[in-house]
Design an enzyme around this catalytic site. Structure first.
Site, PDB file in Angstrom:
ATOM      1  N   LYS A   1       0.854  -1.179   0.000  1.00  0.00           N
ATOM      2  CA  LYS A   1       0.000   0.000   0.000  1.00  0.00           C
ATOM      3  C   LYS A   1       0.898   1.240   0.000  1.00  0.00           C
ATOM      4  O   LYS A   1       1.841   1.321   0.777  1.00  0.00           O
ATOM      5  CB  LYS A   1      -0.885  -0.029   1.248  1.00  0.00           C
ATOM      6  CG  LYS A   1      -2.173   0.725   1.156  1.00  0.00           C
ATOM      7  CD  LYS A   1      -3.043   0.366   2.365  1.00  0.00           C
ATOM      8  CE  LYS A   1      -4.417   0.965   2.256  1.00  0.00           C
ATOM      9  NZ  LYS A   1      -5.303   0.515   3.345  1.00  0.00           N
TER      10      LYS A   1
ATOM     11  N   GLU B   1     -19.536  -6.433   9.448  1.00  0.00           N
ATOM     12  CA  GLU B   1     -20.494  -5.738  10.317  1.00  0.00           C
ATOM     13  C   GLU B   1     -21.549  -6.677  10.894  1.00  0.00           C
ATOM     14  O   GLU B   1     -21.982  -6.517  12.039  1.00  0.00           O
ATOM     15  CB  GLU B   1     -21.166  -4.604   9.546  1.00  0.00           C
ATOM     16  CG  GLU B   1     -20.223  -3.475   9.136  1.00  0.00           C
ATOM     17  CD  GLU B   1     -19.511  -3.727   7.832  1.00  0.00           C
ATOM     18  OE1 GLU B   1     -18.706  -2.864   7.419  1.00  0.00           O
ATOM     19  OE2 GLU B   1     -19.745  -4.792   7.209  1.00  0.00           O
TER      20      GLU B   1
ATOM     21  N   ARG C   1     -25.880  -3.182   6.432  1.00  0.00           N
ATOM     22  CA  ARG C   1     -25.498  -4.582   6.263  1.00  0.00           C
ATOM     23  C   ARG C   1     -25.811  -5.413   7.499  1.00  0.00           C
ATOM     24  O   ARG C   1     -25.902  -6.629   7.415  1.00  0.00           O
ATOM     25  CB  ARG C   1     -24.006  -4.678   5.964  1.00  0.00           C
ATOM     26  CG  ARG C   1     -23.535  -3.737   4.886  1.00  0.00           C
ATOM     27  CD  ARG C   1     -22.125  -4.036   4.477  1.00  0.00           C
ATOM     28  NE  ARG C   1     -22.113  -4.604   3.141  1.00  0.00           N
ATOM     29  CZ  ARG C   1     -21.032  -5.112   2.558  1.00  0.00           C
ATOM     30  NH1 ARG C   1     -19.898  -5.150   3.207  1.00  0.00           N
ATOM     31  NH2 ARG C   1     -21.083  -5.590   1.349  1.00  0.00           N
TER      32      ARG C   1
END
Length: 657
Positions: free
Chosen positions: A289, A375, A403
């Protein structure tokens, strides 16, 4: 002219030599740093997928082959090579979206930026292609940045692996710092062998040969079956020692890798092998990253996952110092509460710092749990923690509560679990657009029995209502607040017996019985502005902040009965929102005062600043005042009712008092 300027579509990439590809990759990284530093956006993830994106577009044929990004914020390089190179207004109104957008390009497929859903899309697309006689078209998924921590991704893999006819290529962008590739002479030697061995394993002749040997040996009686099992176990043991592929192949998918995700030749060779296999394949790529940009690599927290406006040379933020953010107020208060109460635990879904649980974690590292992008699991697990005697505090972006609604309803509320959910970035959030506006929560939460819902208007009320929420032990509680800086403190002139705050009465000291304005959370400044404008036109008003939207307080209903019309100003969808709930409670109590819900339309709202989006949908003081004046005059529905001691007003004229 740079190389990037010559790329008008993916087909232009095929013309480049190896040296030109390397130069293009560096040019793209320079472009991203230069442009994203001026607008803000997801910088680190895109610096890490340059070679992967170039490789995918060189090996596959978009848009004939569908390319899906999970998560969608990894798509900046894809935008550049599909003809979108004006990043000057990235994530600003009228500019490029920060995510794939079908309105921008035929090369964009999935617009939602919620993680872990891409593989289900690929499953569906590939099924449709087979049934429609287009089985030679590929569905290619670039999945990473934590998306594989979501359970939905594994549900999809389970289904994709079950059908060897479908051409699905899953490119795993593994940029996690926990993965440490083996180094040294032996590792280098094995790495040099890998391309040759992978090319054998993904060849159709190899597969047919294995199937033939397997059948002959299994049909060869006890000795043959035993020999097959022994050889298979030995083969699997060697492969698992050699590379971490066992999990994928146990699911029935061909695995290629791991490959260096920044080695263009290695990436393309792996992708060609996957393509030639003509069935479901996982290509495992190791990336960094923020690759190629030292400030991002040195950023310990998240390698510049998302940045505001920064100095491109140093990576330091250049935004003027502003007021404290809603998130920082929560971060300080929950850490203090945790110091006082050992039963308080924190839960986050891969966003420890963005949601403000990092200070809690620094003080009590054993009491904060990062469950990944999961979640649903977070909320169901919280119900179990509550049963075990803890009080979980789950911090989420409001858009991601969608969600976990089933778990909130059936695992937490049904069991009357003392769980607090803190929703950051509620309402209109601005530059991240349709999938990130936290505009659905107020309507969703109305349907949950027994739930307590608070919307603080300022920092003091956030601290206050958070403490009240964690004191509730027999029902779910939710505290929701906006993105960005907290506004000025808005003091009440009176707090009623059930906790409702009266923010103003105009004219001061009057009963102010024309209009009751119910302000939800951060809409208080707007509500007070409307009240002032109404006063300038001779219309009296009372502004209240219920503080707790659920259960609806009795004083809200009583005040509604004393006024000619009720206006509820909320930053959630009007359909089924706070205004709708208050209207229902009024009717149940026999109060027939007209009520107007002032909120967001049931639409997906494009990106722009918060103020720009609110202006687009008419949530401005000027527009609201204009409508309320018309309602009081009787020229616009809902029409304000006359008071019992007043004659009905003549249409178009102010009532007499």
């Amino acid at each position: 002219m740079g190389l990037l300027e010559t790329i008008h579509g993916p087909q232009d990439l095929s013309k480049l030599s190896d040296a030109q590809l390397s130069a293009l990759a560096e040019e793209i990284r320079t472009f991203l740093v230069s442009n994203v530093s001026r607008t803000g956006g997801h910088l680190g993830p895109n610096l890490g997928v340059v070679e992967l994106t170039l490789g995918i577009h060189r090996v596959f044929d978009s848009p004939r082959d569908s390319i899906i990004f999970d998560t969608g914020h990894q798509s900046y390089v894809h935008k550049l090579v599909t003809g979108r190179q004006d990043f000057s207004t990235l994530r600003q109104q009228g500019g490029l979206s920060g995510y794939p957008s079908r309105a921008e390009s035929v090369h964009d497929v999935v617009e939602s930026s919620h993680a872990s859903s891409s593989l289900s899309w690929a499953d569906g697309i590939s099924r449709a292609r087979v049934l429609n006689g287009e089985g030679d078209r590929y569905a290619v998924v670039l999945v990473g940045d934590g998306a594989l921590t979501g359970g939905m991704a594994w549900e999809a893999i389970n289904n994709i692996a079950a059908d060897k006819r479908r051409r699905v290529v899953i490119v795993v962008n593994d940029n996690g710092r926990s993965y440490a590739p083996t180094i040294g002479g032996v590792a280098d030697y094995l790495a040099s062998l890998r391309p040759t061995l992978d090319s054998v394993r993904t060849h159709r002749v190899y597969e047919r040969t294995l199937d033939w040997v397997k059948t002959r040996m299994q049909n060869g009686g006890t000795v043959g079956a035993f020999s097959y099992k022994s050889l298979h176990a030995m083969k699997k043991g060697i492969k698992d020692w050699w590379a971490p592929q066992g999990l994928f192949e146990d699911l029935g998918m061909k695995y290629v890798g791991p490959v260096d995700g920044h080695d263009q030749a290695a990436v393309e060779q792996a992708l060609h092998l996957a393509k030639n296999y003509e069935g479901p394949v996982i290509v495992h790529a190791i990336t960094e990253k923020g690759h190629g940009y030292a400030p991002a690599r040195a950023h310990e927290a998240d390698q510049f996952h998302a940045v505001g406006i920064i100095d491109p040379e140093t990576g330091e933020p250049v935004d003027a110092a502003g007021q404290q953010s809603w998130t920082s107020v929560f971060a300080n208060e929950i850490a203090d509460i945790a110091d006082e109460r050992p039963d308080i635990v924190g839960i986050t879904g891969a966003m420890l710092i963005p949601v403000g649980l990092h200070r809690f974690a620094a003080r009590h590292p054993d009491r904060v749990f990062d469950v990944g992008i999961a979640e649903q699991h977070a909320v169901a697990s919280a119900a179990g923690m509550a049963f075990g005697g803890l009080h979980p505090v789950i911090a989420l972006y409001a858009t991601f509560l969608n969600r976990a609604f089933d778990q909130l309803l059936m695992d937490v509320a049904l069991h009357r679990a003392g769980v607090t959910i803190v929703l950051d970035r509620s309402g209109v959030t601005g530059p991240d657009g349709a999938s990130h506006h936290g505009m659905w929560d107020l309507a969703l939460l109305q349907a949950v029995p027994g739930l307590h819902l608070a919307a603080p208007r300022d920092a003091t009320r956030l601290r206050e209502e958070l403490r009240e929420a964690v004191a509730i032990s027999d029902a779910p509680s939710v505290v929701r607040y906006s993105k960005g800086s907290v506004g000025a403190e808005v003091e009440a002139i009176e707090r009623l017996h059930d906790g409702v705050d009266v923010l103003s009465r105009r004219p001061a000291g009057s009963r102010a019985n024309d209009v009751l304005i119910v302000s939800v959370g951060a809409m208080s400044e707007l509500a007070l502005d409307v009240s002032n404008r109404l006063g300038a036109q001779g219309i009296s008003s009372t502004v209240i902040d219920p503080r707790w939207l659920l259960p609806v307080r009795r004083s809200v209903i009583d005040l509604a009965a004393e006024h000619r019309i009720v206006i509820v100003i909320e930053d959630g969808v009007r359909a089924g929102g706070v205004g709708s709930r208050i209207r229902q409670e009024m009717r149940s109590a026999g109060v027939d005062t007209a009520l107007n819900e002032v909120g967001l339309p049931v639409e997906f709202l494009d990106h722009g600043s918060r103020n720009q989006v609110l202006e687009r949908v008419g949530l401005t003081a000027q527009q609201i005042t204009h409508d309320v004046v018309a309602q009081v005059l009787g020229t616009k529905v809902p029409v304000a009712r006359p008071l019992a001691d007043d004659a009905s007003p003549v249409t178009g004229q102010f009532p007499k008092h």
